[in-house]
Design a protein around this motif. Structure first.
Motif, PDB file in Angstrom:
ATOM      1  N   ARG A  10       0.813  -1.224   0.000  1.00 57.40           N
ATOM      2  CA  ARG A  10       0.000   0.000   0.000  1.00 57.40           C
ATOM      3  C   ARG A  10       0.846   1.274   0.000  1.00 57.40           C
ATOM      4  O   ARG A  10       0.552   2.212  -0.775  1.00 57.40           O
ATOM      5  CB  ARG A  10      -0.946  -0.029   1.204  1.00 57.40           C
ATOM      6  CG  ARG A  10      -1.938   1.118   1.245  1.00 57.40           C
ATOM      7  CD  ARG A  10      -2.863   0.965   2.433  1.00 57.40           C
ATOM      8  NE  ARG A  10      -3.850   2.041   2.513  1.00 57.40           N
ATOM      9  CZ  ARG A  10      -4.767   2.133   3.479  1.00 57.40           C
ATOM     10  NH1 ARG A  10      -4.828   1.207   4.423  1.00 57.40           N
ATOM     11  NH2 ARG A  10      -5.613   3.138   3.492  1.00 57.40           N
ATOM     12  N   PRO A  11       1.901   1.398   0.822  1.00 54.73           N
ATOM     13  CA  PRO A  11       2.698   2.629   0.774  1.00 54.73           C
ATOM     14  C   PRO A  11       3.401   2.867  -0.559  1.00 54.73           C
ATOM     15  O   PRO A  11       3.828   3.993  -0.839  1.00 54.73           O
ATOM     16  CB  PRO A  11       3.724   2.422   1.898  1.00 54.73           C
ATOM     17  CG  PRO A  11       3.087   1.438   2.824  1.00 54.73           C
ATOM     18  CD  PRO A  11       2.322   0.518   1.926  1.00 54.73           C
ATOM     19  N   LEU A  12       3.527   1.833  -1.383  1.00 57.61           N
ATOM     20  CA  LEU A  12       4.198   1.982  -2.676  1.00 57.61           C
ATOM     21  C   LEU A  12       3.252   2.456  -3.772  1.00 57.61           C
ATOM     22  O   LEU A  12       3.666   2.632  -4.919  1.00 57.61           O
ATOM     23  CB  LEU A  12       4.855   0.654  -3.078  1.00 57.61           C
ATOM     24  CG  LEU A  12       5.928   0.151  -2.103  1.00 57.61           C
ATOM     25  CD1 LEU A  12       6.482  -1.202  -2.566  1.00 57.61           C
ATOM     26  CD2 LEU A  12       7.059   1.169  -1.962  1.00 57.61           C
ATOM     27  N   GLY A  13       1.984   2.637  -3.440  1.00 60.60           N
ATOM     28  CA  GLY A  13       1.045   3.242  -4.372  1.00 60.60           C
ATOM     29  C   GLY A  13       0.487   2.317  -5.429  1.00 60.60           C
ATOM     30  O   GLY A  13      -0.007   2.800  -6.449  1.00 60.60           O
ATOM     31  N   VAL A  14       0.516   0.995  -5.187  1.00 58.57           N
ATOM     32  CA  VAL A  14       0.072   0.061  -6.215  1.00 58.57           C
ATOM     33  C   VAL A  14      -1.163  -0.726  -5.814  1.00 58.57           C
ATOM     34  O   VAL A  14      -1.731  -1.450  -6.642  1.00 58.57           O
ATOM     35  CB  VAL A  14       1.206  -0.927  -6.581  1.00 58.57           C
ATOM     36  CG1 VAL A  14       2.399  -0.181  -7.159  1.00 58.57           C
ATOM     37  CG2 VAL A  14       1.635  -1.755  -5.365  1.00 58.57           C
ATOM     38  N   THR A  15      -1.603  -0.591  -4.579  1.00 57.65           N
ATOM     39  CA  THR A  15      -2.670  -1.463  -4.092  1.00 57.65           C
ATOM     40  C   THR A  15      -3.992  -1.222  -4.802  1.00 57.65           C
ATOM     41  O   THR A  15      -4.707  -2.172  -5.146  1.00 57.65           O
ATOM     42  CB  THR A  15      -2.842  -1.288  -2.573  1.00 57.65           C
ATOM     43  OG1 THR A  15      -1.588  -1.520  -1.934  1.00 57.65           O
ATOM     44  CG2 THR A  15      -3.857  -2.268  -2.030  1.00 57.65           C
ATOM     45  N   ASP A  16      -4.344   0.023  -5.035  1.00 61.42           N
ATOM     46  CA  ASP A  16      -5.627   0.305  -5.686  1.00 61.42           C
ATOM     47  C   ASP A  16      -5.689  -0.331  -7.071  1.00 61.42           C
ATOM     48  O   ASP A  16      -6.716  -0.917  -7.452  1.00 61.42           O
ATOM     49  CB  ASP A  16      -5.848   1.816  -5.791  1.00 61.42           C
ATOM     50  CG  ASP A  16      -6.163   2.454  -4.443  1.00 61.42           C
ATOM     51  OD1 ASP A  16      -6.471   1.715  -3.496  1.00 61.42           O
ATOM     52  OD2 ASP A  16      -6.080   3.699  -4.349  1.00 61.42           O
ATOM     53  N   GLU A  17      -4.618  -0.223  -7.826  1.00 56.80           N
ATOM     54  CA  GLU A  17      -4.609  -0.815  -9.170  1.00 56.80           C
ATOM     55  C   GLU A  17      -4.677  -2.335  -9.096  1.00 56.80           C
ATOM     56  O   GLU A  17      -5.352  -2.974  -9.907  1.00 56.80           O
ATOM     57  CB  GLU A  17      -3.358  -0.368  -9.926  1.00 56.80           C
ATOM     58  CG  GLU A  17      -3.220  -0.950 -11.329  1.00 56.80           C
ATOM     59  CD  GLU A  17      -4.326  -0.524 -12.290  1.00 56.80           C
ATOM     60  OE1 GLU A  17      -4.569  -1.253 -13.275  1.00 56.80           O
ATOM     61  OE2 GLU A  17      -4.963   0.527 -12.045  1.00 56.80           O
ATOM     62  N   LEU A  18      -3.991  -2.925  -8.134  1.00 53.85           N
ATOM     63  CA  LEU A  18      -4.069  -4.377  -7.968  1.00 53.85           C
ATOM     64  C   LEU A  18      -5.502  -4.810  -7.659  1.00 53.85           C
ATOM     65  O   LEU A  18      -5.998  -5.789  -8.227  1.00 53.85           O
ATOM     66  CB  LEU A  18      -3.126  -4.829  -6.854  1.00 53.85           C
ATOM     67  CG  LEU A  18      -1.635  -4.795  -7.165  1.00 53.85           C
ATOM     68  CD1 LEU A  18      -0.818  -5.056  -5.906  1.00 53.85           C
ATOM     69  CD2 LEU A  18      -1.273  -5.820  -8.230  1.00 53.85           C
ATOM     70  N   LEU A  19      -6.163  -4.095  -6.768  1.00 55.26           N
ATOM     71  CA  LEU A  19      -7.529  -4.458  -6.409  1.00 55.26           C
ATOM     72  C   LEU A  19      -8.486  -4.261  -7.577  1.00 55.26           C
ATOM     73  O   LEU A  19      -9.468  -5.002  -7.715  1.00 55.26           O
ATOM     74  CB  LEU A  19      -7.991  -3.644  -5.204  1.00 55.26           C
ATOM     75  CG  LEU A  19      -7.242  -3.924  -3.892  1.00 55.26           C
ATOM     76  CD1 LEU A  19      -7.758  -3.014  -2.788  1.00 55.26           C
ATOM     77  CD2 LEU A  19      -7.363  -5.382  -3.491  1.00 55.26           C
ATOM     78  N   ASP A  20      -8.221  -3.267  -8.426  1.00 59.37           N
ATOM     79  CA  ASP A  20      -9.058  -3.066  -9.610  1.00 59.37           C
ATOM     80  C   ASP A  20      -8.996  -4.271 -10.555  1.00 59.37           C
ATOM     81  O   ASP A  20      -9.955  -4.533 -11.283  1.00 59.37           O
ATOM     82  CB  ASP A  20      -8.619  -1.811 -10.366  1.00 59.37           C
ATOM     83  CG  ASP A  20      -9.055  -0.529  -9.674  1.00 59.37           C
ATOM     84  OD1 ASP A  20      -9.929  -0.603  -8.781  1.00 59.37           O
ATOM     85  OD2 ASP A  20      -8.512   0.545 -10.003  1.00 59.37           O
TER      86      ASP A  20
END
Length: 536
Positions: A63-73
Motif C-alpha cells: 500500500r505505501p508503494l502506491g500500487v494497491t488500488d490498481e491491484l484491487l481493480d
C-alpha cells in the motif's frame, strides 16, 4: 549496458529477476532512497501466471508503494467457491471475513501476470529501468583486473542479447532469479530440502458442462485436488490439478515445464469429478515441485529473495506472497543503507535473521496443507475419500464467519514475528498497549489532532512512522520538530485518541521497531540511527 570502470557504482542496487519479488524489491528500495536497476534474462515481459492470490499482509505492505488500488481493480475481492465433494456441492463465500485489523479482510484472487504488470508500470513511472534479455552470468572483473567483490562494490557480469557482455557495478546485488538461482551460488548457500512426489498441471481451458461461471471451483478426490479459476489468460478457465510427478528431462523445479497432452488434461478434470468436459486446451504446462530453504539468505552485499531463497508447494497460495514479503523487508533496508553514508551491519544482517525463520514457518504450513490436498500417502487419501460423507455439515460450518475469518487470517501469516531481531528495541517503561517490537502493527481507528483516521492510513507512505501518544512532550522524539524534518522518510503523528507519553516507531514494512511508554529521546534516536533513518 553499463561498464564497471573505476570504483563508482552504476546503481546502489542491482536486482536480478523481474518477478513479483524482484519488482517489489526494486520499488521498495527506490522508495527509500536507492538507485536501482532490474535485469531479467527473459526476452519478453509477459508470461503465463503461476500464482493467483494475494493475501492481506502483502497488500498492506504494498500500500505505501502506491500500487494497491490498481491491484484491487484487477482482482476478485469477493470470491465465491463451489467445493465439489463427489456428488455434493458446498458453497463457500470467501470475501466477507471478520478481520477489523486490516483494510483487506478477504481473499484476493489476482493473476501473477497482473501483479507483475502493475509493479512494472509503477517502476516505469518512477524511472527505474527494467531490462529484459539481460542475464546475470556471475561476478566479473573490471578491465583493471579487480575481482567481482571489491572496495565494497559488486561487479556483476551481465550478458545482453542485444549488446553482449558488460559489467554493472552496484553497492548491493539481490538475487530474485527463481528456484534455479544463479545468484544463490555466489552466497555459499546450501539448498536444503527435497522434491515432492506430486507435481501440478496448469492449463487454460474452455469447458462444456454445467459449472457456474465466474466462480472458483474446487474438486476434492482421493487422488488429489483440482482447482478451476475464472482467471484464465488464454481461455475462460485456469485449471490447477495435482498428479504423481512425471519425470521429464530438463524440467526445472517451480518453473513452467513441457505442455501436457490435451487428453491428460481432460483425464485430470474427469477424475476430479467435476460436471464439465474439456472442449479445448489453449495452453498447459507441468510444474515439478520441491520444498527447500536456502541455508543463508545472503549477507552484505549479496542477498536472496523470493523463490531464490525458498521453494514450496502452491498450497495456500503462499509463494508470490512470501516473495513480496521478503522484498518489502529487504528493500527499505537496502534503501537506507545506500543513503546513510556509513555501514549499517545490524540493519542488513536483520534481513536473514527475520526472513529465514519466517520462510521455514511458511514452508511448514504449506507442507501440512499440501499433504492433505495432494499427498499419495494412504492417510491423506483416506481423509479425502471421507470428506463427501461429512459434506452435509460443511455448509453449517462455512456459514460461521469466524471460521472463514480464521482461515483467511492464517493464510496472511499472523505467526510471522521478528521479536528477536537485532533491530527490534523495547525500551523501558514498555508500552504494553502497543504491539511488541518485531510484531505487525494492526490497523485500528485513531484520532490525529482531532481528525478521525486509521493507523494503516497514517502509515501508507514510504518511510519510518513515529506514533506519539497524546501527552508526549515535544522532546519525546529528541530534537522535536527538527527530527521530523530529517527528510521525507521520517513521519511524526500525534494520536490525540491515545492518552499517554509513549512513542512507537513503525518500520516501512509495517512492523513495530521501537516502543517506549515514556519519553526516551535518546533510546529512540539510537534506534533511528541503528536503522539509518537519521544522519549523524
Amino acid at each position: 549496458m553499463a561498464g564497471g570502470q573505476g570504483t563508482t557504482a552504476d546503481t546502489d542496487v542491482l536486482v536480478v529477476g523481474a518477478g513479483p519479488a524482484g519488482l517489489t524489491t526494486a520499488l521498495q528500495a527506490h522508495a527509500h532512497g536507492a538507485t536501482v536497476r532490474v535485469v531479467d534474462r527473459r526476452g519478453q515481459r509477459i508470461r503465463p501466471s503461476r500464482a493467483m492470490m494475494l493475501h492481506a499482509r502483502a497488500l498492506e505492505g504494498l500500500r505505501p508503494l502506491g500500487v494497491t488500488d490498481e491491484l484491487l481493480d484487477r482482482a476478485d475481492t469477493t470470491p465465491q467457491a463451489r467445493i465439489h465433494l463427489g456428488p455434493r456441492v458446498v458453497e463457500a463465500r470467501l470475501g466477507h471475513a471478520i478481520l477489523p485489523d486490516t483494510a483487506f479482510p478477504h481473499l484476493t484472487l489476482v493473476r501473477q501476470a497482473d501483479v507483475e504488470d502493475v509493479l512494472w508500470q509503477e517502476l516505469q513511472a518512477k524511472g527505474v529501468p527494467v531490462d529484459w534479455g539481460v542475464e546475470f552470468r556471475g561476478l566479473g572483473t573490471e578491465a583493471s583486473g579487480s575481482p567481482g567483490l571489491h572496495g565494497g562494490l559488486v561487479h556483476a557480469e551481465l550478458h545482453a542479447s542485444s549488446s553482449g557482455h558488460g559489467l554493472h557495478v552496484s553497492r548491493f546485488l539481490v538475487g530474485c532469479d527463481g528456484q534455479a538461482s544463479t545468484v544463490r551460488g555466489f552466497t555459499g548457500a546450501q539448498w536444503r530440502g527435497g522434491p515432492y512426489r506430486v507435481e501440478t498441471v496448469l492449463a487454460d481451458v474452455e469447458l462444456d458442462g454445467t459449472l457456474d461461471p465466474g466462480l472458483l471451483h474446487v474438486a476434492v478426490g482421493g487422488t488429489g485436488l483440482a482447482f478451476l479459476f475464472a482467471l484464465g489468460e488464454g481461455a475462460t478457465w485456469r485449471m490447477l490439478a495435482t498428479r504423481p510427478a512425471v519425470p521429464h528431462p530438463g524440467a526445472r523445479f517451480g518453473q513452467l515445464g513441457p505442455s501436457v497432452p490435451p487428453e491428460e488434461v481432460a483425464r485430470l478434470l474427469t477424475e476430479a469429478g467435476l460436471d464439465a468436459a474439456v472442449r479445448e486446451v489453449r495452453w498447459s504446462a507441468q510444474v515439478p515441485l520441491q520444498h527447500r530453504v536456502a541455508s543463508t539468505f545472503g549477507s552484505d552485499p549479496v542477498f536472496l529473495a523470493g523463490d531464490a531463497a525458498h521453494a514450496h508447494s502452491p498450497a495456500g497460495g503462499q509463494g508470490m506472497n512470501n516473495g513480496v514479503l521478503d522484498a518489502l523487508n529487504l528493500g527499505w533496508k537496502l534503501g537506507f543503507a545506500s543513503t546513510a553514508g556509513r555501514r549499517l551491519p545490524e540493519l542488513l544482517e536483520s534481513y536473514g535473521q527475520e526472513r529465514r525463520p519466517a520462510a521455514r514457518q511458511v514452508l511448514a504450513l504449506t507442507h501440512v496443507i499440501f499433504f492433505g490436498e495432494a499427498s499419495p500417502h494412504p492417510a491423506a487419501r483416506l481423509a479425502r475419500n471421507v470428506l463427501p460423507a461429512v459434506a452435509p455439515v460443511l455448509p453449517l460450518l462455512l456459514r460461521r464467519q469466524w471460521l472463514t475469518s480464521k482461515g483467511i487470517r492464517l493464510l496472511a501469516q499472523p505467526f510471522v514475528r521478528y521479536r528477536d531481531s537485532a533491530i527490534s528495541r523495547d525500551c523501558p517503561p514498555r508500552a504494553g498497549k502497543w504491539p511488541r517490537p518485531g510484531e505487525r502493527l494492526p490497523d485500528a481507528p485513531v484520532a490525529v489532532d482531532g481528525r478521525a483516521a486509521r493507523l494503516h492510513e497514517l502509515t501508507a507512505a514510504p518511510g519510518i512512522h513515529l506514533l506519539l501518544e497524546r501527552d508526549a512532550g515535544t522532546g519525546a522524539v529528541g530534537a522535536g520538530p527538527a527530527l521530523a524534518n530529517q527528510g521525507p522518510l521520517l513521519h511524526v503523528h500525534r494520536l490525540t485518541s491515545h492518552p499517554g507519553r509513549g512513542v512507537v516507531a513503525v518500520r516501512p514494512d509495517g512492523y513495530v521497531g521501537f516502543r517506549s511508554s515514556g519519553e526516551d529521546p535518546a533510546g529512540l534516536r539510537d534506534w533511528l540511527r541503528l536503522v539509518g533513518a537519521v544522519r549523524d
